[in-house]
Motif scaffolding. Structure first.
Motif, PDB file in Angstrom:
ATOM      1  N   ILE A   1       1.238  -1.851  -0.432  1.00  0.00           N
ATOM      2  CA  ILE A   1       0.175  -0.121   0.294  1.00  0.00           C
ATOM      3  C   ILE A   1       0.623   1.199   0.345  1.00  0.00           C
ATOM      4  O   ILE A   1       2.196   1.464  -0.001  1.00  0.00           O
ATOM      5  N   ARG A   2       0.106   1.985  -0.206  1.00  0.00           N
ATOM      6  CA  ARG A   2       0.582   3.689   0.090  1.00  0.00           C
ATOM      7  C   ARG A   2      -0.122   4.382   0.907  1.00  0.00           C
ATOM      8  O   ARG A   2      -0.250   3.585   2.177  1.00  0.00           O
ATOM      9  N   SER A   3      -0.688   5.276   0.597  1.00  0.00           N
ATOM     10  CA  SER A   3      -1.635   6.407   1.787  1.00  0.00           C
ATOM     11  C   SER A   3      -2.742   5.970   1.276  1.00  0.00           C
ATOM     12  O   SER A   3      -4.252   5.916   2.693  1.00  0.00           O
ATOM     13  N   ALA A   4      -3.478   5.697   0.705  1.00  0.00           N
ATOM     14  CA  ALA A   4      -4.748   6.215   0.649  1.00  0.00           C
ATOM     15  C   ALA A   4      -5.642   4.838   1.287  1.00  0.00           C
ATOM     16  O   ALA A   4      -6.589   4.915   1.876  1.00  0.00           O
TER      17      ALA A   4
ATOM     18  N   GLY B   1       3.116  -3.990   3.422  1.00  0.00           N
ATOM     19  CA  GLY B   1       4.258  -3.452   3.162  1.00  0.00           C
ATOM     20  C   GLY B   1       3.282  -1.803   2.557  1.00  0.00           C
ATOM     21  O   GLY B   1       3.272  -1.835   1.460  1.00  0.00           O
ATOM     22  N   ARG B   2       4.038  -1.064   3.383  1.00  0.00           N
ATOM     23  CA  ARG B   2       3.766   0.682   3.411  1.00  0.00           C
ATOM     24  C   ARG B   2       5.484   0.910   1.962  1.00  0.00           C
ATOM     25  O   ARG B   2       5.935   0.801   2.491  1.00  0.00           O
ATOM     26  N   ALA B   3       4.583   1.279   0.758  1.00  0.00           N
ATOM     27  CA  ALA B   3       5.937   1.964   0.052  1.00  0.00           C
ATOM     28  C   ALA B   3       5.832   3.348   0.489  1.00  0.00           C
ATOM     29  O   ALA B   3       4.846   4.468  -0.183  1.00  0.00           O
ATOM     30  N   GLY B   4       6.684   3.680   1.387  1.00  0.00           N
ATOM     31  CA  GLY B   4       6.600   5.350   2.453  1.00  0.00           C
ATOM     32  C   GLY B   4       7.558   5.462   3.471  1.00  0.00           C
ATOM     33  O   GLY B   4       7.207   3.983   4.104  1.00  0.00           O
ATOM     34  N   ILE B   5       7.418   5.648   4.439  1.00  0.00           N
ATOM     35  CA  ILE B   5       7.134   5.860   6.123  1.00  0.00           C
ATOM     36  C   ILE B   5       6.513   5.686   6.560  1.00  0.00           C
ATOM     37  O   ILE B   5       5.921   5.116   7.531  1.00  0.00           O
ATOM     38  N   GLY B   6       5.376   7.112   6.889  1.00  0.00           N
ATOM     39  CA  GLY B   6       4.221   6.951   7.580  1.00  0.00           C
ATOM     40  C   GLY B   6       3.263   5.378   7.895  1.00  0.00           C
ATOM     41  O   GLY B   6       2.768   5.575   6.310  1.00  0.00           O
ATOM     42  N   VAL B   7       2.863   5.097   9.072  1.00  0.00           N
ATOM     43  CA  VAL B   7       1.784   3.754   8.500  1.00  0.00           C
ATOM     44  C   VAL B   7       0.665   4.426   9.515  1.00  0.00           C
ATOM     45  O   VAL B   7       0.215   3.420  10.382  1.00  0.00           O
TER      46      VAL B   7
ATOM     47  N   GLY C   1      13.099   5.725   1.337  1.00  0.00           N
ATOM     48  CA  GLY C   1      12.835   6.341   0.343  1.00  0.00           C
ATOM     49  C   GLY C   1      12.789   7.173  -0.458  1.00  0.00           C
ATOM     50  O   GLY C   1      12.956   8.398  -1.126  1.00  0.00           O
ATOM     51  N   ASN C   2      11.757   7.773   0.356  1.00  0.00           N
ATOM     52  CA  ASN C   2      11.359   9.229  -0.131  1.00  0.00           C
ATOM     53  C   ASN C   2      11.983  10.102   0.697  1.00  0.00           C
ATOM     54  O   ASN C   2      10.807  11.970   0.168  1.00  0.00           O
ATOM     55  N   ALA C   3      12.495  10.326   1.493  1.00  0.00           N
ATOM     56  CA  ALA C   3      13.058  11.348   2.625  1.00  0.00           C
ATOM     57  C   ALA C   3      13.769  12.712   2.025  1.00  0.00           C
ATOM     58  O   ALA C   3      12.984  13.353   1.848  1.00  0.00           O
TER      59      ALA C   3
ATOM     60  N   ALA D   1       4.314  17.911   6.970  1.00  0.00           N
ATOM     61  CA  ALA D   1       4.953  15.820   7.934  1.00  0.00           C
ATOM     62  C   ALA D   1       3.202  15.390   7.910  1.00  0.00           C
ATOM     63  O   ALA D   1       2.852  14.342   7.262  1.00  0.00           O
ATOM     64  N   ARG D   2       2.622  16.164   8.639  1.00  0.00           N
ATOM     65  CA  ARG D   2       1.474  15.446   9.136  1.00  0.00           C
ATOM     66  C   ARG D   2       0.241  15.968   9.523  1.00  0.00           C
ATOM     67  O   ARG D   2       0.802  16.987  10.091  1.00  0.00           O
ATOM     68  N   GLY D   3      -0.946  15.937   9.270  1.00  0.00           N
ATOM     69  CA  GLY D   3      -1.692  17.180   9.170  1.00  0.00           C
ATOM     70  C   GLY D   3      -1.954  16.608  10.813  1.00  0.00           C
ATOM     71  O   GLY D   3      -2.046  16.139  11.485  1.00  0.00           O
TER      72      GLY D   3
ATOM     73  N   PRO E   1      -2.033  18.420  -2.333  1.00  0.00           N
ATOM     74  CA  PRO E   1      -2.437  17.608  -1.968  1.00  0.00           C
ATOM     75  C   PRO E   1      -1.596  16.415  -1.254  1.00  0.00           C
ATOM     76  O   PRO E   1      -1.214  15.623  -2.314  1.00  0.00           O
ATOM     77  N   HIS E   2      -0.930  16.287  -0.488  1.00  0.00           N
ATOM     78  CA  HIS E   2      -0.051  15.709   0.214  1.00  0.00           C
ATOM     79  C   HIS E   2       0.565  14.556  -1.127  1.00  0.00           C
ATOM     80  O   HIS E   2       0.782  13.592  -1.790  1.00  0.00           O
ATOM     81  N   LEU E   3       1.674  15.860  -1.317  1.00  0.00           N
ATOM     82  CA  LEU E   3       2.345  15.633  -2.508  1.00  0.00           C
ATOM     83  C   LEU E   3       4.140  15.080  -2.157  1.00  0.00           C
ATOM     84  O   LEU E   3       4.451  15.032  -3.186  1.00  0.00           O
ATOM     85  N   GLY E   4       3.870  14.988  -0.997  1.00  0.00           N
ATOM     86  CA  GLY E   4       5.460  15.430  -0.711  1.00  0.00           C
ATOM     87  C   GLY E   4       6.370  14.200  -0.784  1.00  0.00           C
ATOM     88  O   GLY E   4       7.047  14.908  -1.236  1.00  0.00           O
ATOM     89  N   ALA E   5       6.150  12.994  -1.011  1.00  0.00           N
ATOM     90  CA  ALA E   5       6.504  11.793  -1.530  1.00  0.00           C
ATOM     91  C   ALA E   5       6.254  11.372  -3.573  1.00  0.00           C
ATOM     92  O   ALA E   5       7.305   9.889  -3.607  1.00  0.00           O
ATOM     93  N   SER E   6       5.691  12.560  -3.739  1.00  0.00           N
ATOM     94  CA  SER E   6       5.439  11.800  -5.442  1.00  0.00           C
ATOM     95  C   SER E   6       6.553  12.702  -6.785  1.00  0.00           C
ATOM     96  O   SER E   6       6.042  13.866  -6.670  1.00  0.00           O
ATOM     97  N   THR E   7       7.673  11.998  -6.110  1.00  0.00           N
ATOM     98  CA  THR E   7       8.177  12.144  -7.636  1.00  0.00           C
ATOM     99  C   THR E   7       8.509  10.534  -8.090  1.00  0.00           C
ATOM    100  O   THR E   7       8.507   9.672  -7.384  1.00  0.00           O
TER     101      THR E   7
ATOM    102  N   ALA F   1      11.074   8.883  -6.562  1.00  0.00           N
ATOM    103  CA  ALA F   1      10.859   8.527  -4.602  1.00  0.00           C
ATOM    104  C   ALA F   1      10.063   7.592  -4.574  1.00  0.00           C
ATOM    105  O   ALA F   1       9.969   6.287  -3.980  1.00  0.00           O
ATOM    106  N   GLN F   2       8.900   7.555  -5.660  1.00  0.00           N
ATOM    107  CA  GLN F   2       8.358   6.076  -5.770  1.00  0.00           C
ATOM    108  C   GLN F   2       8.080   5.057  -6.283  1.00  0.00           C
ATOM    109  O   GLN F   2       8.083   4.215  -5.869  1.00  0.00           O
ATOM    110  N   GLU F   3      10.152   5.197  -7.209  1.00  0.00           N
ATOM    111  CA  GLU F   3      10.014   3.596  -7.677  1.00  0.00           C
ATOM    112  C   GLU F   3      10.784   3.490  -6.785  1.00  0.00           C
ATOM    113  O   GLU F   3      10.431   2.236  -6.292  1.00  0.00           O
TER     114      GLU F   3
HETATM  115  O1  LIG Z   1       2.486   7.295  -0.322  1.00  0.00           O
HETATM  116  C1  LIG Z   1       2.263   8.492  -0.192  1.00  0.00           C
HETATM  117  O2  LIG Z   1       2.204   9.488  -1.292  1.00  0.00           O
HETATM  118  C2  LIG Z   1       2.942   9.821   0.843  1.00  0.00           C
HETATM  119  C3  LIG Z   1       3.566   9.494   1.812  1.00  0.00           C
HETATM  120  C4  LIG Z   1       4.669  10.170   2.630  1.00  0.00           C
HETATM  121  O3  LIG Z   1       3.429  10.777   3.286  1.00  0.00           O
HETATM  122  C5  LIG Z   1       5.481   9.013   3.950  1.00  0.00           C
HETATM  123  O4  LIG Z   1       4.798   9.093   5.286  1.00  0.00           O
HETATM  124  O5  LIG Z   1       6.022   8.132   3.653  1.00  0.00           O
END
Ligand SMILES: O=C(O)CC[C@@H](O)C(=O)O
Ligand SMILES: NC(=O)c1ccc[n+]([C@@H]2O[C@H](COP(=O)([O-])OP(=O)(O)OC[C@H]3O[C@@H](n4cnc5c(N)ncnc54)[C@H](O)[C@@H]3O)[C@@H](O)[C@H]2O)c1
Length: 528
Positions: free
Chosen positions: A51-54, A72-78, A99-101, A233-235, A280-286, A289-291
């Motif tokens: 997953i990602r965040s959705a 498996g969370r592809a990203g940081i926040g769980v 990976g997306n820092a 970071a986080r709302g 719209p929560h685009l911090g990790a959206s390159t 980073a997504q790769e």
């Molecule tokens: O997956 C995303 O687009 C956001 C990821 C980001 O909030 C995170 O915590 O890694």
């Protein structure tokens, strides 16, 4: 039969290829995560969920996930995964902490510039044919002070980029040691000083009980007139209504948010405020980073599903199948000792010393030290685990010392953990009894024997008659039930410690009343 993995968010297709190449049966349904009912109906078929965040992996989803072994969370926040319920069902939750820092740090810098130069509004006006040159007066960032709340992976990259832009960086992060601050080139300050000095303030902490609304109306009041706030970071770290009011009044010069209390943020009190910039929560959206995160999460999930190897798990220690039975109770003990000492510590940690005495000294003490560090770091860091804890400790300049010795004293085997901070040394020791349960046997040199429950009350006091009765009365009248009561003291009339297991959280008013008793030195509520 090959394990089955569901990808229920928009992951880079690179992940799909890795699963296929490694012989995993993969279903790529990038919009399924947004449809709770469909996800609920489908989840029972899968061994792995990427997953990602959705996708919100709630208790209900976990309850229906009969075959699920790994998320498996592809990203940081769980924060979109109910980790306690996943843990209770034996499901490993792993993420990709680094990976997306860089990408997210770059977004924070981009948002700072966008607000400083009002780029989104200027763009809309220009494309509407208005050419409003005099409307958009900006702020230069050179030589300005950037206040950084949270100086972990992303915060430290933001600091590096800001220094490159000739800004002065001040940072508030209780886990930042003075030595690490020097290496990063930032000035470590307390929150109030940061608020007073920052021209731009940016947040890079997880959302925890301590950081929720860390920037509220009172904090904004302390800021310079015309200052800017950036939140990628986080709302929930920032009180949105307070920022709206401050923008309307002109107290803040601007704000730029990538994250919101309620997401997706289709409506928000901040929308339409003067000089408010949003994404719209685009911090990790390159694509980079997504790769990175997609490749990493797919490899980690394959390693686990095919070989049983665990990395970057948030709820499981990395231990091989052979050593697990002997090591597991000591892993739990080491993590509890670390968590105990970590929760009592409020200043920067310089050193963690672990002494392994007797039989435990012959076990895999590396894993035990990782477990202890995980416990120490967890109260402040969102994503630390047994794999990352030693690296995180090293990056933060925390020295780790391991000592193995022969059995000494009354116990066959024990672990003693000592935290050395800027102000003091605090030791706590424990052992595992024949029942396989960890026990605390010594705190700050005072002997006792206590099992740690989910909620503990820790009190240090001068040993004076009447205190225990007083404590019992306070808890009783607040309706807090005592499960176990453990006492220890140096000698009559000297320092004493009470470690009380309670059936639920002790209300803050009771904590305050206990702390106000004249011979009480410290009162703390601990959770395990
Ligand atoms: O997956 C995303 O687009 C956001 C990821 C980001 O909030 C995170 O915590 O890694
Ligand atoms: N916008 C996005 O798309 C996006 C992308 C990636 C990460 N994030 C979020 O960014 C945040 C930071 O991520 P990270 O990888 O740098 O995390 P990290 O764990 O490396 O760093 C967090 C830092 O916050 C500090 N901290 C904890 N409590 C604090 C407190 N009360 N006051 C001040 N500092 C405190 C910690 O000591 C740590 O140094 C997380 O919330 C993460 O979910 C957002």
């Amino acid at each position: 039969m090959a394990p089955k993995v569901l990808i229920s968010d928009k992951l880079s297709p690179a992940a799909v290829q890795i699963f296929k190449d490694r012989g995993i049966d993969v279903d790529f349904q990038p919009d399924l995560g947004k449809d709770k009912e469909k996800l609920l109906a489908a989840i029972g078929d899968y061994d792995g969920l990427a997953i990602r965040s959705a996708t919100k992996v709630t208790e209900k989803i976990i309850a229906a996930a009969d075959n699920l072994k790994v998320i498996g969370r592809a990203g940081i926040g769980v924060d979109n995964v109910d980790i306690p319920h996943a843990t209770a069902r034996g499901i490993i939750v792993m993420n990709t902490p680094f990976g997306n820092a860089i990408t997210t740090a770059e977004h924070a810098i981009a948002m700072m510039f966008s607000a400083a130069r009002q780029i989104p509004a200027a763009d809309a006006s220009t494309q509407a044919g208005k050419w409003e040159k005099s409307r958009f007066m900006g702020k230069e960032i050179t030589a300005k002070t950037l206040g950084l709340i949270g100086c972990g992976n992303i915060g430290s990259i933001v600091a590096d980029r800001a220094i490159g832009l000739k800004m002065k960086v001040v940072a508030f992060d209780p886990f930042l040691t003075p030595e690490r601050a020097v290496v990063l080139g930032v000035e470590k300050v307390e929150l109030d000083e940061l608020l007073r000095r920052a021209d731009f303030l940016t947040l890079h902490t997880p959302l925890t009980d301590k950081t929720r609304n860390i920037i509220d109306a009172a904090a904004i009041e302390k800021m310079k007139p015309g200052a800017f706030i950036i939140n990628c970071a986080r709302g929930g770290l920032v009180d949105e209504a307070a920022v709206r009011a401050a923008l309307d009044e002109g107290k803040l010069g601007g704000a730029a948010f990538d994250v919101f209390v309620q997401e997706p943020a289709k409506e928000n009190t901040l929308f339409g405020a003067p000089n408010f910039v949003s994404t719209p929560h685009l911090g990790a959206s390159t694509s980079e980073a997504q790769e990175n995160v997609a490749l990493q999460v797919a490899e980690q999930m394959c390693d686990f599903l095919l070989e049983g190897a665990v990395s970057n798990a948030l709820n499981m220690p990395s231990i091989s199948a052979e050593e697990a039975p002997k090591l597991t109770p000591f892993v739990q003990l080491a993590e509890q000792l670390g968590s105990f000492a970590g929760q009592l510590t409020e200043s920067g940690i310089k050193k963690v010393r672990l002494e392994y005495a007797g039989a435990v000294a012959d076990l895999n003490t590396k894993a035990l030290t990782s477990a202890a560090l995980t416990g120490v770091l967890t109260p402040l860091l969102q994503t630390v685990n047994m794999v990352s804890a030693p690296v995180v400790a090293r990056e933060r300049g925390i020295e780790v010392e391991e000592i193995r010795r022969e059995k000494k004293g009354a116990y066959e085997t024990y672990i003693r953990l000592t935290l050395v901070t800027e102000h003091q040394e605090r030791s706590v020791a424990g052992t595992v009894f024949a029942d396989g349960k960890p026990r605390i046997i010594q705190v700050k040199g005072i002997n006792m024997e206590a099992e740690l429950g989910a909620h503990m009350l820790y009190v240090t006091n001068e040993d004076k008659p009447g205190f225990i009765g007083h404590l019992g009365m306070e808890l009783g009248s607040a309706g807090v039930n005592i499960a176990t009561f453990n006492l220890g003291r140096i000698a009559a009339g000297q320092d004493a410690i009470c470690l009380v297991e309670v059936d639920g959280k002790v209300p803050q008013e009771v904590m305050d009343r206990l702390a106000a008793v004249s011979h009480v030195k410290q009162v703390k509520s601990l959770s395990f």
